[in-house]
Design a protein around this motif. Structure first.
Motif, short mmCIF file in Angstrom:
data_model
loop_
_atom_site.label_atom_id
_atom_site.label_comp_id
_atom_site.label_asym_id
_atom_site.label_seq_id
_atom_site.Cartn_x
_atom_site.Cartn_y
_atom_site.Cartn_z
N GLU A 191 0.95 -1.74 -0.27
CA GLU A 191 0.20 -0.46 0.54
C GLU A 191 0.76 1.70 -0.65
OE1 GLU A 191 -3.05 0.03 2.58
OE2 GLU A 191 -2.92 -2.11 3.07
N THR A 192 2.04 0.93 1.07
CA THR A 192 2.70 2.37 0.98
C THR A 192 2.85 2.91 -0.67
OG1 THR A 192 4.57 1.67 1.93
CG2 THR A 192 3.14 2.35 3.26
N GLN A 193 3.32 1.58 -1.11
CA GLN A 193 4.89 1.77 -2.56
C GLN A 193 3.42 1.66 -3.45
OE1 GLN A 193 6.03 -1.59 -2.69
NE2 GLN A 193 8.32 -0.65 -1.41
N GLY A 194 1.53 2.19 -3.14
CA GLY A 194 0.78 1.83 -4.45
C GLY A 194 0.44 3.94 -3.89
N ASP A 195 -1.75 3.28 -4.80
CA ASP A 195 -1.97 4.24 -4.59
C ASP A 195 -2.69 4.41 -3.18
OD1 ASP A 195 -1.57 4.10 -7.99
OD2 ASP A 195 -3.73 3.37 -7.78
N CYS A 196 -2.40 3.72 -2.31
CA CYS A 196 -2.73 4.21 -0.94
C CYS A 196 -2.21 5.00 -0.31
CB CYS A 196 -3.27 2.54 0.20
SG CYS A 196 -4.80 2.43 -0.41
N LYS A 197 -1.01 5.65 -1.11
CA LYS A 197 0.08 6.42 0.16
C LYS A 197 -0.48 7.73 0.05
CE LYS A 197 3.77 7.21 -4.11
NZ LYS A 197 4.53 7.27 -3.87
N THR A 198 0.66 7.92 1.47
CA THR A 198 -0.15 9.99 1.73
C THR A 198 1.29 10.35 1.77
OG1 THR A 198 0.47 9.04 4.18
CG2 THR A 198 -2.05 9.51 3.31
N THR A 199 1.04 11.61 1.86
CA THR A 199 2.03 12.70 1.27
C THR A 199 3.74 12.04 2.17
OG1 THR A 199 1.62 14.28 2.46
CG2 THR A 199 0.96 14.51 0.70
N ASN A 200 2.97 10.96 3.10
CA ASN A 200 4.57 10.86 3.86
C ASN A 200 4.78 9.56 3.88
OD1 ASN A 200 3.03 9.98 4.63
ND2 ASN A 200 3.44 11.28 7.59
N ASP A 201 4.15 8.47 2.43
CA ASP A 201 4.53 7.53 2.26
C ASP A 201 4.04 6.20 3.57
OD1 ASP A 201 5.27 8.56 -0.84
OD2 ASP A 201 6.88 8.24 0.01
N GLU A 202 3.33 6.85 4.50
CA GLU A 202 2.76 5.64 5.79
C GLU A 202 1.41 5.56 5.59
OE1 GLU A 202 4.58 7.80 9.06
OE2 GLU A 202 6.71 7.93 8.12
N GLY A 203 1.32 5.39 4.73
CA GLY A 203 0.11 4.11 4.42
C GLY A 203 -1.26 5.20 5.07
N VAL A 204 -2.35 4.88 5.02
CA VAL A 204 -3.54 4.62 5.75
C VAL A 204 -4.00 4.22 6.38
CG1 VAL A 204 -6.39 5.67 4.52
CG2 VAL A 204 -4.09 6.76 3.45
N ILE A 205 -5.19 4.53 7.34
CA ILE A 205 -5.75 3.39 8.27
C ILE A 205 -7.33 4.17 8.01
CG2 ILE A 205 -6.14 2.84 10.57
CD1 ILE A 205 -3.63 2.76 10.83
N VAL A 206 -8.96 2.97 7.84
CA VAL A 206 -10.17 3.61 8.01
C VAL A 206 -10.28 2.57 9.12
CG1 VAL A 206 -11.94 4.00 6.58
CG2 VAL A 206 -9.78 3.69 5.42
N LYS A 207 -10.98 4.12 9.84
CA LYS A 207 -11.70 2.89 11.02
C LYS A 207 -12.77 3.25 10.61
CE LYS A 207 -8.48 4.35 15.06
NZ LYS A 207 -8.75 4.96 15.94
N ALA A 208 -14.03 2.31 10.72
CA ALA A 208 -15.27 2.02 10.97
C ALA A 208 -16.12 0.85 11.38
CB ALA A 208 -15.96 1.35 9.79
N THR A 209 -17.37 0.64 11.49
CA THR A 209 -18.39 0.45 12.59
C THR A 209 -18.45 -1.05 12.47
OG1 THR A 209 -18.84 2.21 14.45
CG2 THR A 209 -20.19 0.01 14.45
N GLU A 210 -19.47 -1.89 13.24
CA GLU A 210 -19.47 -3.58 12.81
C GLU A 210 -20.82 -3.34 13.10
OE1 GLU A 210 -19.23 -8.19 13.69
OE2 GLU A 210 -17.89 -7.12 14.17
N PHE A 211 -21.76 -3.60 12.27
CA PHE A 211 -23.14 -3.81 12.76
C PHE A 211 -23.89 -4.52 12.97
CE2 PHE A 211 -26.14 0.57 11.83
CZ PHE A 211 -25.61 0.74 12.30
N ASP A 212 -22.97 -5.91 12.23
CA ASP A 212 -23.57 -7.47 13.15
C ASP A 212 -22.79 -7.92 11.62
OD1 ASP A 212 -24.76 -8.01 9.86
OD2 ASP A 212 -26.06 -6.60 10.82
N PRO A 213 -22.34 -9.33 11.71
CA PRO A 213 -21.65 -9.86 10.96
C PRO A 213 -21.44 -9.55 9.53
CG PRO A 213 -22.21 -11.23 12.67
CD PRO A 213 -22.91 -9.82 12.76
N LYS A 214 -21.81 -9.17 8.95
CA LYS A 214 -22.23 -9.06 7.67
C LYS A 214 -22.49 -7.94 7.19
CE LYS A 214 -21.47 -13.37 5.29
NZ LYS A 214 -20.78 -13.88 4.88
N THR A 215 -22.16 -6.54 8.18
CA THR A 215 -22.25 -5.45 7.68
C THR A 215 -22.16 -3.93 8.36
OG1 THR A 215 -25.14 -5.84 7.73
CG2 THR A 215 -25.01 -3.94 7.46
#
Length: 373
Positions: A316-340
């Protein structure tokens, strides 16, 4: 350090600079004695905004809903009818039963957050000595579990007619009321027109650090004030919080359309991947919440996807997901149920944050989908 885009909830926001200024500089007094001018100003403004007589500032939305339940269902052995996916039923720790002694009876929520009004009428009780007395009906708007959907005005109008027919108070858990108002393109007072009481949250979507309000008639609010005291909700010099809530009404409410727009971009992007493992109901994505459903045929779980979204690999850090400092991105989200999975947009998510989140989500979803194949 990886760049974090936090889409878990619209409660994770920090106060704006204007809110911080108001918290430091607002005029203060003892609110239990009704002498805090900032709290009084907030309550008056909100009541006028919603077309009701009075309002009461409280620490949280859960307390606001509990107070409303205790005022409307003030006889032991009462019941309140709520949706089976409602916040009052699922996420308020059974407070209605434990604290108020009120039975919560549920009707099935439809995917749009409404419920069947004929079923509601069949469930209303009162004359049979063996049964509890139905004393309140509650709805949630926008509806969280149903994906931030705004309840249709036609449903609310028809529900109001049913409640008046049986002399039942109608309470709205309006934690995200202003999101509903924005989506429906009508004033908030129109949305709550037939409600006897409404709770509104200032820290959910509006960026204030703490606080909710309960709105209704003068008689209702007088009773609510007494119950608030009983529950320990008297906050004395509460203007330090009410000041931020006032700014939220003035500064953040007009910007909610941006959250909705960004949420729609995210939903359409995920839909446009055409991955069988992940789907979004874009047509019914109303406000700032995006629900992603994992195919029932997939072995993936929401927990696995969330764990991967919070990891950064070398590729990721070498591809399209890298940030300006080349250290990648973390996305936080929430589990509503095992499939959502729930992604929630809010004021602190900029266009750049959205773009980085989309890159990360696209990378991870495609990776997981390919691994399944």
């Amino acid at each position: 350090m990886a760049y974090v885009v936090d889409l878990r909830s619209d409660t994770v926001t920090k106060p704006t600079q204007a809110m911080k200024h108001a918290m430091v500089n607002s005029a203060l007094g003892d609110d239990v004695y009704r002498e805090d001018p900032t709290v009084n100003a907030l309550e008056s403004k909100l009541a006028a905004l919603l077309g009701k007589q009075a309002a009461l500032f409280v620490p949280s939305g859960t307390m606001a809903n509990l107070i409303a339940t205790m005022v409307h269902c003030n006889k032991r052995g009462s019941e309140a009818i709520v949706g089976n996916l409602s916040h009052i039923y699922k996420y308020e720790v059974g407070g209605a039963a434990h604290v108020a002694g009120v039975l919560l009876s549920t009707v099935a929520n439809k995917p749009d957050g409404t419920f069947d009004l004929e079923e509601l009428e069949r469930r209303i009780r009162g004359d049979n000595i063996h049964e509890p007395i139905t004393s309140m009906v509650a709805v949630e708007n926008t509806h969280n579990v149903c994906g931030g959907k705004a309840l249709p005005l036609k449903f609310l109008d028809d529900l109001g007619v049913v409640c008046k027919k049986y002399s039942l108070p109608l309470h709205m858990d309006g934690a995200r009321l202003f999101n509903a108002s924005e989506y429906l393109q009508v004033p908030a007072r129109r949305v709550v027109r037939d409600c006897d009481s409404v709770s509104v949250c200032f820290s959910k979507g509006l960026s204030a650090p703490v606080g909710s309000a309960l709105v209704g008639s003068c008689h209702f609010i007088e009773q609510a004030r007494r119950v608030r005291k009983m529950l320990g909700g008297g906050m004395r010099q509460a203007g330090v919080l009410a000041g931020a809530a006032l700014v939220a009404l003035q500064e953040v409410v007009p910007q909610l359309a941006l959250d909705h727009k960004r949420a729609n971009i995210l939903a359409r992007t995920i839909e446009g991947m055409f991955l069988k493992s992940f789907s979004v109901d874009v047509e019914n994505q109303h406000t700032n919440i995006v629900l992603v459903t994992i195919s029932k045929d997939s072995s993936l779980t929401a927990e696995q996807v969330l764990q991967r979204l919070e990891q950064v690999c070398l590729a990721e850090t070498q591809g399209d997901c890298k940030t300006t400092n080349d250290e990648g991105v973390i996305v936080k989200a929430t589990e509503f149920d095992p499939k959502t999975i729930r992604f929630t947009l809010h004021r602190e998510i900029t266009d750049e944050d959205l773009w980085l989140a989309i890159m990360k989500i696209t990378y991870v979803f495609k990776e997981l989908h390919a691994a399944e194949k």
